[in-house]
Design a protein around this motif. Structure first.
Motif, mmCIF file in Angstrom:
data_model
loop_
_atom_site.group_PDB
_atom_site.id
_atom_site.type_symbol
_atom_site.label_atom_id
_atom_site.label_comp_id
_atom_site.label_asym_id
_atom_site.label_seq_id
_atom_site.Cartn_x
_atom_site.Cartn_y
_atom_site.Cartn_z
ATOM 1 N N GLN A 48 20.498 -28.986 -22.644
ATOM 2 C CA GLN A 48 20.327 -30.561 -22.406
ATOM 3 C C GLN A 48 20.298 -30.930 -21.207
ATOM 4 O O GLN A 48 19.567 -31.876 -20.713
ATOM 5 C CB GLN A 48 20.969 -31.223 -23.412
ATOM 6 N N VAL A 70 17.511 -29.941 -18.999
ATOM 7 C CA VAL A 70 16.196 -30.409 -19.460
ATOM 8 C C VAL A 70 16.177 -31.878 -18.950
ATOM 9 O O VAL A 70 14.882 -32.544 -18.477
ATOM 10 C CB VAL A 70 15.797 -30.285 -20.907
ATOM 11 N N LEU A 84 14.443 -25.597 -27.812
ATOM 12 C CA LEU A 84 15.276 -25.949 -26.525
ATOM 13 C C LEU A 84 15.302 -25.151 -25.459
ATOM 14 O O LEU A 84 15.170 -25.391 -24.246
ATOM 15 C CB LEU A 84 16.769 -26.269 -26.797
ATOM 16 N N LYS A 118 12.788 -23.081 -24.893
ATOM 17 C CA LYS A 118 11.410 -23.243 -23.863
ATOM 18 C C LYS A 118 11.471 -24.378 -23.301
ATOM 19 O O LYS A 118 10.729 -24.356 -22.048
ATOM 20 C CB LYS A 118 10.351 -23.504 -25.156
ATOM 21 N N GLN A 119 12.105 -25.472 -23.462
ATOM 22 C CA GLN A 119 12.090 -26.604 -22.700
ATOM 23 C C GLN A 119 12.659 -26.390 -21.155
ATOM 24 O O GLN A 119 12.381 -26.686 -19.986
ATOM 25 C CB GLN A 119 12.891 -27.903 -23.264
ATOM 26 N N ASP A 161 10.610 -24.184 -19.267
ATOM 27 C CA ASP A 161 9.518 -25.077 -18.558
ATOM 28 C C ASP A 161 10.132 -25.743 -17.468
ATOM 29 O O ASP A 161 9.499 -26.111 -16.216
ATOM 30 C CB ASP A 161 8.974 -25.718 -19.676
ATOM 31 N N ALA A 162 11.553 -26.157 -17.481
ATOM 32 C CA ALA A 162 12.115 -26.870 -16.410
ATOM 33 C C ALA A 162 12.388 -26.099 -15.343
ATOM 34 O O ALA A 162 12.559 -26.526 -14.328
ATOM 35 C CB ALA A 162 13.278 -27.648 -16.790
ATOM 36 N N SER A 220 8.354 -23.697 -13.990
ATOM 37 C CA SER A 220 7.169 -24.473 -14.266
ATOM 38 C C SER A 220 6.195 -23.252 -14.289
ATOM 39 O O SER A 220 5.770 -22.653 -13.427
ATOM 40 C CB SER A 220 7.121 -25.226 -13.365
#
Length: 270
Positions: A83, A86, A161, A163-164, A167-168, A171
């Motif tokens: 968290q 992200v 979460l 996956k986020q 991605d962060a 990218s």
């Protein structure tokens, strides 16, 4: 009371202290307590001493509860950091400079990648991380090594979460994220290597997973199992060499650095 009995009593007392906390939250005080507990389970203790401690009735009685507690605490810790990453506008910098186990993941995964490549008869291309979780740092390291990575987790919230986080931190990555029970996943013959996270399932579930993987993986594919030995088996449901049958064990790495898991690498016979 001899040294073995005293050490066993300290482990039980520390477990009971943590268990008695009103709630598990990630803060400096909680982490200091867990660090103290992990110190009692150091890999630096010899095998003979560890065997004697583990044989104590008081330890055998609480082993399942300790594993459950550590699994829950690890999940909370991963979610906490996921968290933070992200939400950060400088996720890569935060990870490298502040996440305590960043170097551990880099070195451990690097060790595993080098090992499977040295054992493989064909180039390693497509891999699966089972139990990728909310903080898939192994998957990111595999991706950075040029591998095509699929992530699988039975916990959908953690998977999303994770996956986020990917991605962060990476990218444009083309990793796949699969919500499923690995024992229900069928299309496993496409993978050159499958990684099995240390905290996936208990001993009985791990046995079922290994049986399913053997049935579904293609001959020649490799399985990397993260496990534990000595006192660290109180934290992780462990797998030994015999537990990998009918896979063929190719490499066993028992690490003595405290932040490292032990590693078994096996192959489905050709």
């Amino acid at each position: 009371m001899n040294h073995v009995e005293d050490h066993a009593s300290q482990i039980v007392a520390m477990y009971e202290h943590i268990h008695s906390m009103e709630s598990l939250t990630i803060n400096a005080q909680t982490m200091a307590t867990f660090d103290q507990f992990l110190g009692l389970l150091s890999n630096e203790h010899g095998s003979e001493f560890a065997t004697q401690v583990l044989a104590q009735a008081k330890i055998e009685a609480v082993k399942p509860q300790i594993q459950h507690l550590f699994s829950m605490a690890s999940s909370l810790y991963e979610q906490h950091w996921a968290q933070r990453l992200v939400a950060s506008t400088a996720a890569q910098q935060l990870l490298i400079e502040e996440y305590p186990y960043f170097n551990h993941y880099q070195r451990a995964t690097g060790l595993e990648i080098n090992a499977v490549k040295s054992l493989a008869e064909q180039p390693i291309e497509h891999v699966l991380m089972v139990g990728s979780g909310a903080l898939p740092l192994t998957s990111l390291a595999l991706h950075q090594a040029g591998l095509q990575v699929d992530n699988l987790d039975i916990q959908q919230d953690d998977l999303l979460l994770g996956k986020q986080v990917c991605d962060a931190l990476a990218s444009g990555n083309e990793m796949n994220f699969i919500h499923n029970d690995i024992c229900q996943q069928q299309n496993l013959a496409k993978y050159d290597v499958i990684w099995l996270a240390a905290l996936v399932g208990d001993e009985q579930i791990k046995n079922s997973i290994i049986t399913h993987l053997f049935e579904q993986m293609r001959p020649g594919a490799q399985l990397v199992v993260r496990t534990a030995f000595n006192l660290r088996t109180l934290l992780y449901p462990s797998v030994d060499e015999s537990g990998l049958a009918p896979f063929q064990l190719k490499l066993k790495i028992q690490t003595y650095a405290d932040n490292f898991h032990s590693i078994l690498i096996a192959q489905k016979p050709i």
